[in-house]
Every structure is written in structure tokens, then in C-alpha cells.
Design a protein around this motif. Structure first.
Motif, mmCIF file in Angstrom:
data_model
loop_
_atom_site.group_PDB
_atom_site.id
_atom_site.type_symbol
_atom_site.label_atom_id
_atom_site.label_comp_id
_atom_site.label_asym_id
_atom_site.label_seq_id
_atom_site.Cartn_x
_atom_site.Cartn_y
_atom_site.Cartn_z
ATOM 1 N N HIS A 41 0.860 -1.187 0.000
ATOM 2 C CA HIS A 41 0.000 0.000 0.000
ATOM 3 C C HIS A 41 0.900 1.241 0.000
ATOM 4 O O HIS A 41 1.681 1.451 0.915
ATOM 5 C CB HIS A 41 -0.887 -0.053 1.243
ATOM 6 C CG HIS A 41 -1.815 1.111 1.416
ATOM 7 N ND1 HIS A 41 -2.868 1.046 2.295
ATOM 8 C CD2 HIS A 41 -1.867 2.358 0.887
ATOM 9 C CE1 HIS A 41 -3.521 2.194 2.288
ATOM 10 N NE2 HIS A 41 -2.920 3.016 1.435
ATOM 11 N N HIS A 105 -3.686 7.351 -2.295
ATOM 12 C CA HIS A 105 -3.400 5.972 -1.918
ATOM 13 C C HIS A 105 -3.368 5.116 -3.177
ATOM 14 O O HIS A 105 -4.225 5.252 -4.050
ATOM 15 C CB HIS A 105 -4.505 5.416 -1.008
ATOM 16 C CG HIS A 105 -4.600 6.079 0.316
ATOM 17 N ND1 HIS A 105 -4.065 5.514 1.452
ATOM 18 C CD2 HIS A 105 -5.175 7.242 0.706
ATOM 19 C CE1 HIS A 105 -4.317 6.300 2.484
ATOM 20 N NE2 HIS A 105 -4.980 7.364 2.047
ATOM 21 N N ILE A 107 -3.484 1.204 -3.669
ATOM 22 C CA ILE A 107 -3.728 0.035 -2.826
ATOM 23 C C ILE A 107 -3.806 -1.228 -3.676
ATOM 24 O O ILE A 107 -4.706 -1.359 -4.517
ATOM 25 C CB ILE A 107 -5.045 0.197 -2.042
ATOM 26 C CG1 ILE A 107 -5.036 1.525 -1.266
ATOM 27 C CG2 ILE A 107 -5.277 -0.996 -1.120
ATOM 28 C CD1 ILE A 107 -6.397 1.932 -0.727
#
Length: 145
Positions: A41, A105, A107
């Protein structure tokens, strides 16, 4: 914009705070999230402080998206588990932005990884929304002067 005293992401970008940095240039810094949803991540942050999406210079934002594309490909070829990728950028506290330095982010995902995006449940049918009113308001906000 620039650095904000006490901002952890500014400190990471400036090398004053520890992080597992994957990439850094004049526009953006990529590092591993210390509270990962899944291994690999990543967070992509503008190198200079910008609390909100609208505050990021367009060149830095373009670089962040280019890096997201590169990092997604790297995740898929890294040997880490990654069958898909979610990009997530929360803009403001109402959108669940926890750190007031804009960040994207990246992910890694796979079926059954346990992450459930609850926002799907909040969607309304277009019949329950005034699309014309929303469109007019947005067009007016974009109109010059």
C-alpha cells in the motif's frame, strides 16, 4: 505552499522523518503507508505542502497520476499479491482525509482481501437526484469571471 511545520508528509518529503521511500522527485514523493490495507500500500504526496486537491499545482498533480500508473504496474510485477489496484484520494475531512496534506493511496487488491468500499451503499439512483440542478451549478462555478 511549501512546507508546513508539523506536517508529517512535509517532513517525509524533506527527509526529516523516516519512511520507506520508493520514489522522490521535485513534484512528488512515493512511500509505503505505515498502516497498510495490504502489503505494498503506497502513498503519493505532492513534494510541497498542499492540504487540498485544488491546491496542488497541475504539473505536480499530473506527476502524481503518472506515478500512480507506474506504481500500479510495479505492484503487479513486484511479486507482492496484487490482482487489481484501487486509487483513493480523500479531499477534506468530510471525505475522510486524515492527514491535511493531500495524498493519493495506491492500494494493491485481490478478491477476498477484506477491503469493502462502503461508498457503493451510499449511491442514489439518478431519479432521486436533481442532475440538471447539479450540472447547472457546476457549469456556473466553471464559468469565467
Amino acid at each position: 505552499m511549501g512546507e508546513l511545520t508539523g506536517c508529517i508528509f512535509c517532513d517525509i518529503a524533506a527527509g526529516r522523518a523516516d519512511a520507506e521511500i520508493i520514489w522522490a522527485d521535485d513534484d512528488a514523493v512515493v512511500f509505503l503507508d505505515i498502516r497498510p490495507i495490504n502489503d505494498g500500500h503506497l502513498l503519493i504526496v505532492p513534494a510541497k505542502h498542499a492540504a487540498r486537491l485544488a491546491e496542488i499545482p497541475s504539473s505536480a498533480l499530473a506527476r502524481m497520476m503518472s506515478l500512480a500508473q507506474t506504481m500500479a504496474a510495479a505492484l503487479r510485477s513486484s511479486g507482492l499479491r496484487c490482482d487489481g489496484v484501487n486509487l483513493w484520494l480523500a479531499d477534506g475531512e468530510a471525505a475522510s482525509q486524515e492527514i491535511q496534506h493531500s495524498h493519493l493511496h495506491v492500494i494493491p487488491r485481490w478478491v477476498g482481501d477484506g477491503l469493502v468500499l462502503q461508498e457503493r451503499a451510499a449511491r442514489r439512483d439518478s431519479a432521486d437526484s436533481d442532475l440538471g440542478r447539479a450540472a447547472s451549478a457546476l457549469r456556473a462555478a466553471l464559468a469565467p469571471g
